[in-house]
Design an enzyme around this catalytic site. Sequence first.
Site, short mmCIF file in Angstrom:
data_model
loop_
_atom_site.label_atom_id
_atom_site.label_comp_id
_atom_site.label_asym_id
_atom_site.label_seq_id
_atom_site.Cartn_x
_atom_site.Cartn_y
_atom_site.Cartn_z
N LYS A 9 0.72 -1.24 0.10
CA LYS A 9 0.05 -0.08 -0.09
C LYS A 9 0.97 1.20 0.13
CE LYS A 9 -3.97 -2.09 2.20
NZ LYS A 9 -5.11 -2.11 3.30
N TYR A 49 -12.09 -3.25 -4.53
CA TYR A 49 -12.87 -3.37 -3.34
C TYR A 49 -14.49 -3.28 -3.39
CZ TYR A 49 -8.44 -2.54 -0.63
OH TYR A 49 -7.11 -2.87 0.11
N ASN A 112 -2.56 -0.36 7.29
CA ASN A 112 -2.04 -1.76 7.58
C ASN A 112 -1.05 -2.33 6.52
OD1 ASN A 112 -4.08 -2.48 5.75
ND2 ASN A 112 -5.18 -3.73 7.15
N HIS A 115 -2.22 -5.20 1.31
CA HIS A 115 -3.34 -6.31 0.99
C HIS A 115 -2.92 -7.56 0.47
CE1 HIS A 115 -6.92 -7.55 -1.37
NE2 HIS A 115 -6.02 -8.04 -2.08
N GLU A 126 -8.35 -10.90 -8.78
CA GLU A 126 -7.54 -9.88 -8.51
C GLU A 126 -6.41 -9.83 -9.26
OE1 GLU A 126 -6.76 -9.87 -4.24
OE2 GLU A 126 -8.81 -9.40 -3.75
N1 UDP Z 1 -10.36 -0.94 6.57
C1 UDP Z 1 -10.39 -0.16 7.41
N2 UDP Z 1 -11.22 -0.29 8.42
C2 UDP Z 1 -12.21 -1.52 8.66
C3 UDP Z 1 -12.06 -2.57 7.74
C4 UDP Z 1 -10.93 -2.43 6.85
O1 UDP Z 1 -9.90 0.79 7.47
O2 UDP Z 1 -12.77 -1.51 9.64
C5 UDP Z 1 -9.50 -1.20 5.40
C6 UDP Z 1 -7.92 -1.83 5.70
O3 UDP Z 1 -7.14 -1.27 5.29
C7 UDP Z 1 -8.14 -3.04 5.04
C8 UDP Z 1 -9.05 -3.04 3.72
O4 UDP Z 1 -9.96 -1.85 4.28
O5 UDP Z 1 -6.84 -3.80 4.82
C9 UDP Z 1 -9.75 -3.82 3.15
O6 UDP Z 1 -10.58 -4.51 4.12
P1 UDP Z 1 -10.85 -6.26 4.12
O7 UDP Z 1 -11.91 -6.33 5.18
O8 UDP Z 1 -10.99 -6.65 2.79
O9 UDP Z 1 -9.41 -6.58 4.93
P2 UDP Z 1 -8.05 -7.30 4.44
O10 UDP Z 1 -8.74 -8.38 3.38
O11 UDP Z 1 -7.48 -6.05 3.86
O12 UDP Z 1 -7.54 -7.64 5.65
MG MG Z 2 -10.03 -8.11 1.74
#
Ligand code: UDP
Ligand code: MG
Length: 147
Positions: A9, A49, A112, A115, A126
């Site tokens: 990211k 997303y 975080n 991805h 993807e």
């Molecule tokens: N995210 C966030 N707040 C939340 C949940 C997700 O900012 O409460 C962001 C976070 O950066 C996350 C991304 O949205 O990595 C995509 O969410 P997902 O649920 O797909 O999580 P991931 O697969 O990345 O673990």
């Molecule tokens: Mg995800």
Amino acid sequence: MERTLVILKPGCLQRGLIGEVISRFEKRGLKLVAMKMVQLDEEILKVHYAHLLDRPFFPWLRDGMMAAPVILCCWEGYSAVQVVRDMAGATKASKAVPGTIRGDYSLHTPHNVIHASDSDESAKREINLFFKEDEIIDWHDENAKWF
Ligand code: UDP
Ligand code: MG
């Protein structure tokens, strides 16, 4: 053999963490089969997303993902999807355990670091979204027998 998509990211580029993060996947024995730096736009993020479009944090996520270039990588290996997910750590930064990428390098969920595809089906979708077929290189890994 599975393939999975990792996105380093924008914060990863800004904080100079690219080498460290890529190094972890290399050392684990995963094979890098595609990599490029791109500036993402709203159009592709709405597809990537799509499952989060209705969430209140989507605008913040979208803007954050466009705030600087990202590094897109495709990694190949046995159970690559699950292995990379486990190496990434929990989505919620405060729940990501030390030793995982998120657990070592993030404190706040929107930042975080990476991805990682969450299933084989997502990985295929993807990888197709971000890479053209001829950008994925099936090179011979001389070290594969040691992993
Ligand atoms: N995210 C966030 N707040 C939340 C949940 C997700 O900012 O409460 C962001 C976070 O950066 C996350 C991304 O949205 O990595 C995509 O969410 P997902 O649920 O797909 O999580 P991931 O697969 O990345 O673990
Ligand atoms: Mg995800």
